[in-house]
Design an enzyme around this catalytic site. Structure first.
Site, mmCIF file in Angstrom:
data_model
loop_
_atom_site.group_PDB
_atom_site.id
_atom_site.type_symbol
_atom_site.label_atom_id
_atom_site.label_comp_id
_atom_site.label_asym_id
_atom_site.label_seq_id
_atom_site.Cartn_x
_atom_site.Cartn_y
_atom_site.Cartn_z
ATOM 1 N N HIS A 47 59.804 -90.333 14.836
ATOM 2 C CA HIS A 47 59.958 -91.074 16.087
ATOM 3 C C HIS A 47 61.452 -91.320 16.301
ATOM 4 C CE1 HIS A 47 59.602 -93.837 19.298
ATOM 5 N NE2 HIS A 47 59.860 -94.918 18.586
ATOM 6 N N CYS A 55 54.872 -97.061 20.738
ATOM 7 C CA CYS A 55 55.630 -95.857 20.343
ATOM 8 C C CYS A 55 54.864 -94.951 19.385
ATOM 9 C CB CYS A 55 56.964 -96.245 19.715
ATOM 10 S SG CYS A 55 58.051 -97.072 20.871
ATOM 11 N N ASN A 96 64.969 -93.555 23.241
ATOM 12 C CA ASN A 96 63.615 -93.791 22.724
ATOM 13 C C ASN A 96 62.616 -93.592 23.861
ATOM 14 O OD1 ASN A 96 61.221 -94.799 21.746
ATOM 15 N ND2 ASN A 96 62.108 -96.659 20.876
HETATM 16 O O1 UT7 Z 1 60.401 -97.665 19.023
HETATM 17 C C1 UT7 Z 1 59.944 -98.908 18.657
HETATM 18 C C2 UT7 Z 1 60.674 -99.429 17.523
HETATM 19 N N1 UT7 Z 1 61.952 -99.907 17.910
HETATM 20 C C3 UT7 Z 1 62.924 -99.842 17.053
HETATM 21 O O2 UT7 Z 1 62.710 -99.281 16.002
HETATM 22 C C4 UT7 Z 1 64.224 -100.499 17.352
HETATM 23 C C5 UT7 Z 1 64.716 -101.182 16.117
HETATM 24 N N2 UT7 Z 1 65.946 -101.911 16.256
HETATM 25 C C6 UT7 Z 1 67.127 -101.299 16.464
HETATM 26 O O3 UT7 Z 1 67.194 -100.124 16.666
HETATM 27 C C7 UT7 Z 1 68.377 -102.152 16.362
HETATM 28 O O4 UT7 Z 1 68.058 -103.403 15.825
HETATM 29 C C8 UT7 Z 1 69.117 -102.312 17.723
HETATM 30 C C9 UT7 Z 1 69.772 -101.028 18.106
HETATM 31 C C10 UT7 Z 1 68.129 -102.772 18.768
HETATM 32 C C11 UT7 Z 1 70.204 -103.375 17.570
HETATM 33 O O5 UT7 Z 1 71.103 -103.019 16.532
HETATM 34 P P1 UT7 Z 1 71.533 -104.091 15.439
HETATM 35 O O6 UT7 Z 1 72.504 -103.430 14.560
HETATM 36 O O7 UT7 Z 1 70.277 -104.622 14.805
HETATM 37 O O8 UT7 Z 1 72.283 -105.172 16.270
HETATM 38 P P2 UT7 Z 1 71.924 -106.712 16.494
HETATM 39 O O9 UT7 Z 1 70.691 -106.876 17.297
HETATM 40 O O10 UT7 Z 1 71.975 -107.411 15.166
HETATM 41 O O11 UT7 Z 1 73.175 -107.172 17.365
HETATM 42 C C12 UT7 Z 1 74.498 -107.156 16.851
HETATM 43 C C13 UT7 Z 1 75.446 -107.622 17.933
HETATM 44 C C14 UT7 Z 1 75.031 -108.929 18.589
HETATM 45 O O12 UT7 Z 1 76.213 -109.666 18.853
HETATM 46 P P3 UT7 Z 1 76.656 -110.841 17.878
HETATM 47 O O13 UT7 Z 1 75.523 -111.822 17.882
HETATM 48 O O14 UT7 Z 1 76.883 -110.213 16.555
HETATM 49 O O15 UT7 Z 1 77.901 -111.353 18.531
HETATM 50 C C15 UT7 Z 1 74.416 -108.485 19.899
HETATM 51 O O16 UT7 Z 1 74.512 -109.465 20.900
HETATM 52 O O17 UT7 Z 1 75.514 -106.649 18.993
HETATM 53 C C16 UT7 Z 1 75.270 -107.300 20.245
HETATM 54 N N3 UT7 Z 1 74.597 -106.350 21.132
HETATM 55 C C17 UT7 Z 1 75.252 -105.476 21.915
HETATM 56 N N4 UT7 Z 1 76.556 -105.273 22.134
HETATM 57 C C18 UT7 Z 1 76.896 -104.293 22.999
HETATM 58 C C19 UT7 Z 1 73.261 -106.153 21.276
HETATM 59 N N5 UT7 Z 1 73.035 -105.172 22.168
HETATM 60 C C20 UT7 Z 1 74.257 -104.735 22.581
HETATM 61 C C21 UT7 Z 1 74.672 -103.752 23.482
HETATM 62 N N6 UT7 Z 1 76.003 -103.552 23.654
HETATM 63 N N7 UT7 Z 1 73.790 -102.961 24.147
#
Ligand code: UT7
Length: 326
Positions: A253, A116, A283
């Site tokens: 970004h 990225c 993204n």
């Molecule tokens: O460009 C390169 C760099 N990339 C980035 O900068 C991305 C960085 N990361 C992020 O943007 C975030 O971490 C995400 C958007 C990917 C995820 O958000 P988060 O607030 O960190 O959520 P999480 O991964 O901690 O997941 C929270 C919950 C989980 O469920 P439980 O374990 O709490 O029951 C996931 O399974 O949300 C669940 N989950 C979803 N639910 C509905 C994960 N993806 C989804 C989804 N829809 N698409």
């Protein structure tokens, strides 16, 4: 007047594929919801390349627009650099394919793969060429078809990415332009965000439990991204003896609105001075910064003479920034 040569952005361009995939569209085939995606990322929709439409196709359209805006003919280009992690082919580089398509035969052309951060890395290399006098007219592109390597059953990644391309043409300027660039990488964190197959390790999905797809430990990446971006924006201001309040625009970004928010807070910048496209583009990896820049320029928000801070973070890890007077 100083003897120094700056690389100045003479023109910008961008291109997004026609097809739009909304959060509701995604919720039809993967266990997610518009509410979750918007709340956690700020994304409402993303563009997806049509069947047969490649990274070079997107790069070509963005480049035509940037060349036109700069008033530079393709035959006048001295160098083409494409930031991409989704090249059309293993080789030749997408930059070589683009060079031929543009009719810019003869000038050097190569790709930069910094995930990225690809555009910021490519811009940095281009800046060195212009500043040293080794090149005059340089085309710098960030172009991706990230959706080609997504697992559409994996809700933790497939909702995040989109396709698109942005481009700039750099020209030498004795007054101002790119003031400084700052690049970093940490290969030790590669497994937090990667696509673990390839030519040399082999394309054997059964062994890697992967296939050609993006794998990400989202919340770990999130924390590293915020910290690295905080540090690189501080480094950039310090290197230029500037205060955060001197900045006119932050062009970040576009991975997640919450990461953008965190950087804006660090810089004490109100969101009105931050360019946000992640809601409509998702993204787009290397495409994201030049897409946001082009949108800001064409909408009339970014004006000549203003001070712009560009930054990016991506797989590798890689991260970096560019401070420039537009
Ligand atoms: O460009 C390169 C760099 N990339 C980035 O900068 C991305 C960085 N990361 C992020 O943007 C975030 O971490 C995400 C958007 C990917 C995820 O958000 P988060 O607030 O960190 O959520 P999480 O991964 O901690 O997941 C929270 C919950 C989980 O469920 P439980 O374990 O709490 O029951 C996931 O399974 O949300 C669940 N989950 C979803 N639910 C509905 C994960 N993806 C989804 C989804 N829809 N698409």
């Amino acid at each position: 007047m100083s003897d120094r040569i700056y690389a100045r952005i003479a023109g910008t361009g961008s291109y997004l594929p026609e097809k739009i995939l909304t959060n509701d569209d995604l919720a039809q085939f993967v266990d997610t919801s518009d509410e979750w995606i918007q709340a956690r990322t700020g994304i409402r929709q993303r563009h997806v390349a049509a069947e047969g439409e490649t990274t070079c196709d997107l790069a070509y359209q963005a480049s035509l627009r940037a060349l036109e805006a700069a008033g530079v003919a393709a035959s006048e280009l001295d160098l083409i650099i494409v930031g991409t992690t989704t090249p059309d082919l293993i080789f030749p580089s997408t930059a070589c394919l683009l060079q031929h398509r543009l009719g810019a035969e003869g000038c050097p052309a190569f790709d930069v793969n910094a995930a990225c951060s690809g555009f910021v890395y490519a811009l940095t290399v281009a800046d060195k060429f212009v500043r040293s006098g080794a090149a005059k007219n340089v085309l710098v592109v960030g172009a991706e078809t990230l959706t080609r390597m997504l697992d559409w059953n994996d809700r933790t990644t497939c909702v995040l990415f989109g396709d698109g391309a942005g481009a700039v043409v750099l020209k030498p300027d004795t007054e101002t332009g790119i003031l400084s660039t700052h690049l970093h990488a940490d290969g030790g964190k590669k497994e937090l965000l990667w696509n673990p197959v390839g030519v040399s390790v082999g394309f054997r999905p059964e062994e890697k439990n992967a296939g050609v797809r993006v794998l990400m430990a989202g919340s770990d990446v999130f924390k590293h991204a915020v910290k690295a971006l905080d540090s690189v924006v501080d480094e950039t201001l310090e290197a230029n003896g500037l205060d955060r309040h001197d900045l006119d625009w932050l062009i970040p970004h576009q991975a997640n609105l919450r990461i953008i928010d965190a950087t804006a807070k660090r810089l004490e910048m109100p969101m009105e001075r931050v360019i946000v496209t992640v809601d409509r583009h998702g993204n787009t990896s290397s495409g994201s910064v030049p897409l946001a820049l082009d949108e800001a320029v064409r909408s009339g928000r970014v004006q000549r003479g203003q001070l712009l801070l560009l930054e990016a973070f991506g797989g590798g890890f890689t991260w970096g920034s560019a401070l420039l007077r537009y």
